[in-house]
Write a protein that holds these residues in place. Structure first.
Motif, PDB file in Angstrom:
ATOM      1  N   ARG A 167      30.837   5.013  35.174  1.00 24.95           N
ATOM      2  CA  ARG A 167      31.088   5.462  36.548  1.00 24.95           C
ATOM      3  C   ARG A 167      30.141   6.607  36.891  1.00 24.95           C
ATOM      4  N   LYS A 168      29.986   7.545  35.962  1.00 27.72           N
ATOM      5  CA  LYS A 168      29.065   8.666  36.190  1.00 27.72           C
ATOM      6  C   LYS A 168      27.634   8.153  36.346  1.00 27.72           C
ATOM      7  N   ALA A 169      27.252   7.211  35.509  1.00 28.43           N
ATOM      8  CA  ALA A 169      25.907   6.633  35.598  1.00 28.43           C
ATOM      9  C   ALA A 169      25.717   5.923  36.938  1.00 28.43           C
ATOM     10  N   ALA A 170      26.740   5.201  37.372  1.00 20.61           N
ATOM     11  CA  ALA A 170      26.648   4.507  38.662  1.00 20.61           C
ATOM     12  C   ALA A 170      26.426   5.502  39.795  1.00 20.61           C
ATOM     13  N   ASN A 171      27.126   6.627  39.759  1.00 25.23           N
ATOM     14  CA  ASN A 171      26.940   7.631  40.810  1.00 25.23           C
ATOM     15  C   ASN A 171      25.522   8.186  40.811  1.00 25.23           C
ATOM     16  N   LEU A 172      24.950   8.381  39.631  1.00 26.16           N
ATOM     17  CA  LEU A 172      23.561   8.840  39.560  1.00 26.16           C
ATOM     18  C   LEU A 172      22.591   7.771  40.058  1.00 26.16           C
ATOM     19  N   PHE A 215      22.928   0.321  40.276  1.00 25.13           N
ATOM     20  CA  PHE A 215      24.200   0.952  40.644  1.00 25.13           C
ATOM     21  C   PHE A 215      25.329  -0.062  40.575  1.00 25.13           C
ATOM     22  N   ARG A 216      25.116  -1.223  41.186  1.00 25.04           N
ATOM     23  CA  ARG A 216      26.177  -2.243  41.222  1.00 25.04           C
ATOM     24  C   ARG A 216      26.543  -2.710  39.813  1.00 25.04           C
ATOM     25  N   LEU A 217      25.544  -2.918  38.969  1.00 31.57           N
ATOM     26  CA  LEU A 217      25.804  -3.350  37.603  1.00 31.57           C
ATOM     27  C   LEU A 217      26.660  -2.318  36.862  1.00 31.57           C
ATOM     28  N   SER A 218      26.294  -1.055  36.982  1.00 37.27           N
ATOM     29  CA  SER A 218      27.054  -0.001  36.305  1.00 37.27           C
ATOM     30  C   SER A 218      28.458   0.135  36.879  1.00 37.27           C
ATOM     31  N   ALA A 219      28.581   0.037  38.185  1.00 36.75           N
ATOM     32  CA  ALA A 219      29.896   0.157  38.820  1.00 36.75           C
ATOM     33  C   ALA A 219      30.806  -1.001  38.418  1.00 36.75           C
ATOM     34  N   ILE A 220      30.285  -2.210  38.421  1.00 41.89           N
ATOM     35  CA  ILE A 220      31.078  -3.377  38.026  1.00 41.89           C
ATOM     36  C   ILE A 220      31.492  -3.268  36.567  1.00 41.89           C
ATOM     37  N   HIS A 221      30.583  -2.806  35.725  1.00 38.12           N
ATOM     38  CA  HIS A 221      30.929  -2.679  34.307  1.00 38.12           C
ATOM     39  C   HIS A 221      31.988  -1.592  34.103  1.00 38.12           C
ATOM     40  N   ALA A 222      31.912  -0.519  34.862  1.00 32.07           N
ATOM     41  CA  ALA A 222      32.937   0.524  34.786  1.00 32.07           C
ATOM     42  C   ALA A 222      34.301  -0.051  35.168  1.00 32.07           C
ATOM     43  N   ILE A 223      34.352  -0.830  36.231  1.00 32.28           N
ATOM     44  CA  ILE A 223      35.612  -1.445  36.657  1.00 32.28           C
ATOM     45  C   ILE A 223      36.151  -2.352  35.559  1.00 32.28           C
ATOM     46  N   GLU A 224      35.278  -3.159  34.986  1.00 34.55           N
ATOM     47  CA  GLU A 224      35.699  -4.054  33.905  1.00 34.55           C
ATOM     48  C   GLU A 224      36.283  -3.263  32.733  1.00 34.55           C
ATOM     49  N   LEU A 225      35.655  -2.156  32.391  1.00 38.99           N
ATOM     50  CA  LEU A 225      36.151  -1.331  31.285  1.00 38.99           C
ATOM     51  C   LEU A 225      37.478  -0.661  31.628  1.00 38.99           C
ATOM     52  N   TYR A 226      37.641  -0.225  32.875  1.00 37.37           N
ATOM     53  CA  TYR A 226      38.923   0.356  33.286  1.00 37.37           C
ATOM     54  C   TYR A 226      40.035  -0.698  33.166  1.00 37.37           C
ATOM     55  N   LEU A 227      39.742  -1.919  33.602  1.00 41.76           N
ATOM     56  CA  LEU A 227      40.738  -2.990  33.502  1.00 41.76           C
ATOM     57  C   LEU A 227      41.045  -3.316  32.043  1.00 41.76           C
ATOM     58  N   THR A 228      40.037  -3.258  31.193  1.00 40.50           N
ATOM     59  CA  THR A 228      40.240  -3.478  29.763  1.00 40.50           C
ATOM     60  C   THR A 228      41.146  -2.399  29.180  1.00 40.50           C
ATOM     61  N   ALA A 229      40.879  -1.149  29.533  1.00 45.30           N
ATOM     62  CA  ALA A 229      41.697  -0.041  29.030  1.00 45.30           C
ATOM     63  C   ALA A 229      43.160  -0.206  29.450  1.00 45.30           C
ATOM     64  N   LEU A 230      43.368  -0.601  30.694  1.00 42.87           N
ATOM     65  CA  LEU A 230      44.736  -0.815  31.164  1.00 42.87           C
ATOM     66  C   LEU A 230      45.404  -1.942  30.388  1.00 42.87           C
ATOM     67  N   SER A 231      44.690  -3.035  30.193  1.00 42.63           N
ATOM     68  CA  SER A 231      45.254  -4.170  29.461  1.00 42.63           C
ATOM     69  C   SER A 231      45.632  -3.773  28.033  1.00 42.63           C
ATOM     70  N   LEU A 232      44.761  -3.000  27.393  1.00 39.77           N
ATOM     71  CA  LEU A 232      45.077  -2.537  26.042  1.00 39.77           C
ATOM     72  C   LEU A 232      46.282  -1.600  26.055  1.00 39.77           C
ATOM     73  N   GLN A 233      46.328  -0.719  27.048  1.00 40.23           N
ATOM     74  CA  GLN A 233      47.448   0.215  27.164  1.00 40.23           C
ATOM     75  C   GLN A 233      48.770  -0.525  27.333  1.00 40.23           C
ATOM     76  N   ARG A 234      48.722  -1.641  28.041  1.00 37.77           N
ATOM     77  CA  ARG A 234      49.937  -2.417  28.292  1.00 37.77           C
ATOM     78  C   ARG A 234      50.232  -3.419  27.181  1.00 37.77           C
ATOM     79  N   GLY A 235      49.459  -3.335  26.089  1.00 35.95           N
ATOM     80  CA  GLY A 235      49.766  -4.125  24.899  1.00 35.95           C
ATOM     81  C   GLY A 235      49.157  -5.508  24.822  1.00 35.95           C
ATOM     82  N   GLN A 236      48.204  -5.809  25.703  1.00 31.99           N
ATOM     83  CA  GLN A 236      47.573  -7.124  25.635  1.00 31.99           C
ATOM     84  C   GLN A 236      46.700  -7.226  24.385  1.00 31.99           C
ATOM     85  N   ASN A 237      46.679  -8.395  23.787  1.00 30.45           N
ATOM     86  CA  ASN A 237      45.907  -8.663  22.583  1.00 30.45           C
ATOM     87  C   ASN A 237      44.410  -8.529  22.888  1.00 30.45           C
ATOM     88  N   PRO A 238      43.677  -7.739  22.097  1.00 30.74           N
ATOM     89  CA  PRO A 238      42.231  -7.571  22.328  1.00 30.74           C
ATOM     90  C   PRO A 238      41.458  -8.889  22.320  1.00 30.74           C
TER      91      PRO A 238
END
Length: 126
Positions: free
Chosen positions: A26-31, A47-70
């Motif tokens: 996300r920080k890289a996308a802003n730069l 910018f778009r590539l970095s922003a999309i990848h940040a979103i994907e990682l945020y969704l991954t973190a949430l899924s892991l937090q909620r107990g989804q299998n990696p």
């Protein structure tokens, strides 16, 4: 070592690890956004590539937090539609337009080109 015994690098990640990585993207996308030039749409691609990848990682973190299998998360690959659907089912509250936009990105040719860039690897040197 058989294929079944090998661990995928992200398989042992805690939810905090992809979240921290998402923050960096996300920080890289802003730069990178500052590097875009008016009238030159291709200059916004990094910018778009970095922003999309940040979103994907945020969704991954949430899924892991909620107990989804990696392994189930990994099987989604870069499908933001599937990741968004899982996040919504896990309790993420998004505006309807935001959820629809994330789910539609997987159908967007620009997104597909961007994600292809994520999967591209340089050939190994001999």
């Amino acid at each position: 070592m058989t294929i079944e015994q090998r661990k995928y690098p992200g398989e042992l990640a805690s939810p905090q690890q992809p979240h921290e990585l998402a923050e960096e993207y996300r920080k890289a996308a802003n730069l990178l956004l500052q590097q875009g030039r008016p009238g030159k749409p291709l200059t916004g691609a990094p910018f778009r590539l970095s922003a999309i990848h940040a979103i994907e990682l945020y969704l991954t973190a949430l899924s892991l937090q909620r107990g989804q299998n990696p392994n189930q998360i990994r099987k989604m690959q870069h499908d933001l539609s599937a990741r968004t659907e899982h996040a919504l089912e896990a309790g993420l509250r998004l505006r309807t337009k935001t959820a629809t936009h994330l789910q539609s990105l997987s159908q967007n040719p620009e997104y597909l080109v961007t994600v292809t860039a994520l999967n591209w690897r340089q050939p190994r040197r001999k």
